[in-house]
Design a protein around this motif. Structure first.
Motif, PDB file in Angstrom:
ATOM      1  N   PHE A  55     -49.341  -4.028  46.740  1.00  0.00           N
ATOM      2  CA  PHE A  55     -48.854  -2.695  47.102  1.00  0.00           C
ATOM      3  C   PHE A  55     -47.734  -2.311  46.142  1.00  0.00           C
ATOM      4  O   PHE A  55     -46.880  -3.144  45.823  1.00  0.00           O
ATOM      5  N   TYR A  97     -44.865   0.738  45.108  1.00  0.00           N
ATOM      6  CA  TYR A  97     -44.166   1.946  45.532  1.00  0.00           C
ATOM      7  C   TYR A  97     -43.189   2.373  44.455  1.00  0.00           C
ATOM      8  O   TYR A  97     -42.401   1.562  43.967  1.00  0.00           O
ATOM      9  N   LEU A 149     -44.038   0.954  52.749  1.00  0.00           N
ATOM     10  CA  LEU A 149     -43.606   2.339  52.547  1.00  0.00           C
ATOM     11  C   LEU A 149     -42.671   2.780  53.669  1.00  0.00           C
ATOM     12  O   LEU A 149     -41.592   3.326  53.444  1.00  0.00           O
ATOM     13  N   ASP A 203     -46.219   5.976  47.462  1.00  0.00           N
ATOM     14  CA  ASP A 203     -47.185   4.882  47.367  1.00  0.00           C
ATOM     15  C   ASP A 203     -48.059   5.137  46.137  1.00  0.00           C
ATOM     16  O   ASP A 203     -48.821   6.099  46.100  1.00  0.00           O
TER      17      ASP A 203
END
Lengths: 503, 575
Positions: A147, A149, A211, A227
């Protein structure tokens, strides 16, 4: 003189044009509208649509008798290059931006879900060559499912310093920081890397979504958290030859001055879809290596450039099994394997502090900011952590002793790292913890593992018993607490690393 | 021994007819709770008869081949609340329990969009993130907290409410003598657990007892789509909107469901839910219980201030020192009980409160036989989504409007529909290639403002359901071969539940814990010694649970062991 299309192709062209009118966005058309839009006589359109319908490429709407788009017929859909089972799965597996490349070389056909993405377990039927490439040459690992960000704004640094246990004010632009972050109880939520791309622009990468955590912690701040997980592909190029390959595949970066945890912006040669790339000298292998962060549209060009540059350096693509082996050698913990994220822990007893997960070095209580979890972590500093993450090592003679009981040599080679937790005992006594990752390192010629044990049993040199499967039996093997990382070559952090200088 | 799970509602005709009139215990009603109570009593060695007024056992737990080749779970349709104690103590797997998991939930949305939730949390994250990334992340946290809540409910369910109240009283230094109950070690343990809960969890518990589910869910989520989807469990069987305070409890009630220790799992019983009743009936019979259908009970017989048996509608008298009723309070504490038989002048008050019990129906059931699988606009091709739950609840407003229709005495013009396709889960439910579709529909009030439910009204309701389905699965109206439309008066008539409320009474704080089904009967004992209640209207009842009946039966057995207790059925032989 204009060339006439061969006889019959006009009908195919017309049918394809009609077919392309049906998309998920505009799924339905009436015959008369379609005919008009394509300049066809309604009877011609009717005939062509009839063929498309008979072939199962479009459907009919029962109420309006109009023609309808059908899922899984190929056009206007994501992943149209991937083979599909006519929409049998309601959600197609997500593919990383490198998927067309990885799929082409994945001989094993072994794929595994990683955060919803389909990733190669190993490219060959066994991970052995990939493992050795990582330690002896170089390997390319698609780690895009992380992930990611982007955090930007005037308060971006303030937010990160509030969330991270590390002193983030000291992170300069062009650097990457590895840190933990905790909840208010000082319990570990995640660990991950943060890149400082610009003074007010950062990139957080982590194994689990966060997030909401960053947004909520930044309540009222001048900061935006976005994101970008799906926009950025990530390739890890790891191994002793990584620098040579990275240098050949990119331009605009001076790898000679790039230090461990530096980042640099460069270019992938623009031959076929190249473009800007961010390179970080980071990785999850405990070896010399770089990670390449690239916009999805330039991902394949990056792959091609690295593979091309790696041709004479023994580069192989490596899957998740090989990665798991080398990260254990590197003594690196894995979330929800070696520790349970406090965001997922069902009961309090499963939660740990960074120190208890072996990440005590990421907690900087001398920093100025009251970061989330500080109070609890100060209390822990005063009383000491209850648990400790340790490296365990079982030596060869102990393995021989165990297997001689069933008249075999040690049967330990060729097994991937095991993630099934097994108990750790005081010698001949009761359980003092659990071993969460382990395997026989063919490089180190020792059986090694990461274990969480009572703090009192964590001193270097402490002898402990671990459970080892010997044949069908479970036997206790004598292990010793040793320093982590198990494997830590100088090239990992060397300035201006050169191939072959330090094995 | 292998038992072929049969879907047919067990008619009881296979039972050797006995003409006995004297028993240790009589259980009124052969729904799943009545059967569970009988099984526990018989297992303890009591001579037990179950008396069922209708021709078939099962109550609301009933399967029928309504149209040739098509088998419907007529009313209740999924299993999750069935207590593991009941499953294992009664050895229900041996007697035919066979639960197929429904692993996913699909919420079709207008315009061919959808929200799909799967067993795999990573994939569910991806689906939810399409609507809100924040919510997709919050869902982990929410589910974790709700599992902890479910676990709290699991603990609380392990003891009768009065015993738990006494145990809590003991710990906080309040006398609970008036409750006349012995606190078991387990109840004491649960009380300690409850009082030691972290403050945040207690706060959540109080929120769930009092808040509306929409407000409760808004603490986590921003996406209306997800809130609407999650709020579905907060209105099931209840004349509540997700925006009505108290609906969060109904959510909690459903989150305490489990399959094999995994909270929030739902299973489809092979053969339909009637096979659950048949399974429990087999377990009861294996211990010697007798089940008599066609045996309506007129009233409970009292002698010398205690229950002495029952009088059947045909005038026959059956004698027993213990009588248990699994019926709703209007029957158990009202119709069956002559107020003058209740000692201490408590009878009239009891009857009055029973009459005021809130148990209005709000749900209908539309069972469809269809010629092929429905093609949902959002996912037209066959796939795993068809073996999960499919819910038409596209927005909170949508559900609230559906509720508004019913509030003013109509059925919902565009109703909330909770659907499964049983024939996908169990091919025995329909002929090959054809399917049955089970639609649980809200809202359908017991009484319509326009007048009583008649055939026209039923058909209009059925049409509204099909019309609504067709918005999301175009063409379904042409696939329908047969349709069965059931509304609350039908539930009342067939399953014998006054008002047709599927839980025998609304699940709201005013009717829970020590108030369920009545302040004088929360211990499962009634003011008439020897007469007990054990149905869905007792604490933790509601759904195919069997939990309250088990606790009630254990209370009976406990009382029999302690004949000095006021409520004991001293007339029966102690086993």
């Amino acid at each position: 003189m204009p060339r006439r299309a061969p006889r019959g192709t006009q009908a195919i062209q017309r049918a394809l044009a009609l077919f392309r009118s049906f998309t998920p966005e505009v799924p339905e058309h009436r015959l008369t509208d379609l005919a008009a839009a394509h300049g066809l006589h309604p009877s011609t359109a009717h005939r062509l649509l009839g063929v498309l319908e008979a072939e199962g490429l479009i459907g009919r709407s029962p109420e309006s008798q109009g023609y309808r788009w059908l899922e899984g017929t190929g056009f206007g859909e994501a992943g149209e290059h991937a083979p599909r089972l006519n929409g049998l799965r309601p959600l197609e597996p997500l593919h990383t931006p490198f998927h067309r490349r990885t799929e082409a070389v994945c001989e094993s056909g072994a794929w595994r879900d990683w955060s919803g993405y389909t990733c190669a377990v190993s490219y060959e039927p066994t991970p052995e060559r990939e493992y050795w490439a990582l330690r002896n040459a170089a390997a390319l690992i698609d780690v895009s499912p992380l992930f990611k960000y982007e955090i930007r704004g005037a308060d971006a640094e303030r937010l990160l310093d509030r969330v991270l246990t590390r002193d983030f004010t000291k992170c300069r632009t062009g650097r990457v920081v590895y840190s933990s972050w905790c909840n208010e109880d000082g319990h570990l939520l995640q660990d991950g890397n943060v890149q400082r791309l610009e003074p007010e622009r950062f990139l957080v990468s982590a194994a689990e979504p966060c997030l909401r955590w960053f947004e909520d912690c930044g309540w009222g701040m001048d900061v935006e958290v976005r994101d970008v997980s799906e926009e950025i592909g990530v390739l890890a190029l790891q191994g002793p030859r990584a620098r040579a390959i990275a240098e050949a595949a990119t331009s605009g970066i001076d790898f000679g001055v790039m230090r461990y945890f530096d980042l640099a912006a460069g270019e992938v040669p623009s031959g076929a879809g190249g473009g800007p790339v961010t390179v970080t000298r980071t990785g999850y292998t405990g070896d010399l290596g770089y990670e390449f962060w690239v916009a999805a549209e330039h991902a394949e060009a990056l792959w091609d450039a690295l593979v091309d540059a790696g041709r004479y350096h023994g580069l192989l693509p490596a899957g998740l099994l090989a990665l798991d082996m080398v990260r254990v050698e590197a003594g690196l913990v894995l979330i929800d394997v070696d520790y349970v994220s406090s965001a997922h822990a069902e009961i309090e007893a499963l939660k740990v502090t960074p120190a208890e997960a072996g990440l005590g070095f990421t907690v900087q209580l001398d920093k100025q900011t009251d970061f989330v979890g500080r109070r609890a972590l100060e209390r822990e500093r005063d009383r000491g952590p209850a648990w400790a993450l340790v490296g365990l090592e079982v030596d060869w003679f102990e393995l021989e002793r165990l297997w001689s009981g069933i008249d075999l040599r040690p049967q330990v080679v060729g097994q991937p790292a095991s993630r099934e937790p097994t108990p750790v005992f005081a010698p001949g006594g009761s359980q003092v913890g659990q071993c969460t990752s382990r395997f026989f390192s063919p490089l180190l010629k020792k059986y090694i593992g990461l274990a969480t044990v009572h703090a009192a049993a964590a001193a270097l040199g402490t002898e402990l018993d671990v459970e080892v499967a010997v044949g069908y039996g479970r036997r206790r093997a004598r292990a010793r607490v040793v320093r982590r990382p198990f494997f830590n070559p100088p090239r990992k952090t060397a300035v201006d690393p050169m191939p072959g200088v330090d094995g | 021994m292998t038992v072929e799970p049969t879907a047919a509602g067990d008619t009881g005709s296979g039972t050797p007819a006995r003409s006995g009139t004297r028993f240790d215990a009589i259980v009124v009603g052969a729904g799943h709770n009545g059967l569970v109570a009988a099984a526990y009593l018989a297992r303890a060695g009591l001579d037990v008869v179950v008396l069922e007024s209708s021709p078939e056992i099962g109550g609301a737990t009933r399967s029928e081949e309504v149209f040739p080749g098509f088998r419907f779970s007529v009313f209740s349709y999924l299993v999750s609340l069935l207590r593991p104690e009941v499953v294992h103590e009664l050895d229900l797997v041996r007697h035919g329990l066979f639960l197929v998991p429904t692993a996913s939930t699909l919420n079709p949305l207008p315009g061919g969009d959808c929200l799909f939730r799967e067993a795999d949390p990573r994939r569910t994250y991806r689906h939810v993130a399409r609507h809100s990334r924040r919510d997709a992340e919050a869902l982990f946290e929410y589910k974790l907290e709700m599992r902890r809540m479910g676990h709290l409910m699991y603990r609380l369910q392990r003891a009768a409410p009065d015993e738990l109240a006494a145990a809590i009283g003991d710990r906080v230094g309040e006398s609970a003598e008036h409750l006349d109950v012995e606190v078991s070690a387990e109840a004491a343990d649960i009380a300690r657990y409850f009082l030691d809960l972290p403050a945040a969890r207690l706060r959540g518990f109080v929120q769930m007892l009092t808040m509306s589910s929409a407000d409760f869910l808004s603490q986590w989520f921003e996406s209306d789509v997800l809130k609407a989807a999650l709020s579905s469990s907060s209105i099931i069987g209840s004349m509540l909107s997700p925006r009505t305070p108290g609906s969060a409890y109904v959510l909690l009630h459903h989150y305490m469901g489990e399959v094999d220790g995994v909270y929030r799992e739902w299973g489809f019983q092979k053969g339909g839910t009637g096979a659950v009743a048949a399974t429990i009936a087999r377990a009861a019979r294996s211990h010697g219980a007798e089940i008599r259908t066609h045996s309506p009970v007129a009233r409970v017989l009292a002698r010398d201030g205690r229950a002495a048996g029952v009088v059947l509608a045909n005038g026959d008298e059956l004698r027993a020192g213990v009588v248990m009723s699994s019926a709703a309070p209007q029957i158990s504490l009202g119709r069956l009980l002559d107020p003058d038989d209740v000692p201490g002048g408590e009878g009239a008050g009891l009857a009055l409160r029973a009459a005021r019990w809130r148990s209005g129906g709000c749900a209908g059931k539309v069972n469809l036989a269809i010629s092929g699988l429905p093609r949902f606009e959002c996912m037209p091709a066959p796939g795993p989504h068809l073996s999960g739950g499919i819910t038409i609840a596209p927005s909170l407003d949508y559900i609230d409007r559906a509720y508004d229709d019913a509030k003013y005495g109509g059925f919902s013009g565009r109703p909330f529909i909770d659907m499964i396709i049983p024939s996908v889960l169990d091919p025995d439910m329909a002929p090959p290639g054809k399917h049955v579709l089970s639609c649980f529909v809200q809202y359908a009030p017991y009484e319509l403002a326009a007048g009583p439910w008649d055939d026209d009204q039923r058909e209009a309701f059925g049409d509204a359901v099909v019309r609504t389905l067709a918005e999301y699965a175009p063409g379904i109206e042409d696939q329908i071969l047969h349709r069965q439309v059931l509304v609350p008066p039908d539930i009342e008539a067939i399953a014998g539940i006054p008002g047709g409320n599927i839980f025998h009474g609304e699940l709201r704080l005013s009717q829970l814990f020590l108030l369920r089904p009545d302040p004088a009967a929360a211990s499962f004992r009634t003011p008439l010694p020897g007469y007990y209640v054990c149905g869905s209207s007792t604490q933790f009842g509601g759904g195919i649970s069997g939990g309250p009946a088990r606790l009630a039966a254990l209370r009976v057995l406990d009382d029999l062991r302690r004949p000095e207790t006021a409520g004991s059925g001293g007339g029966a032989e102690t086993p």
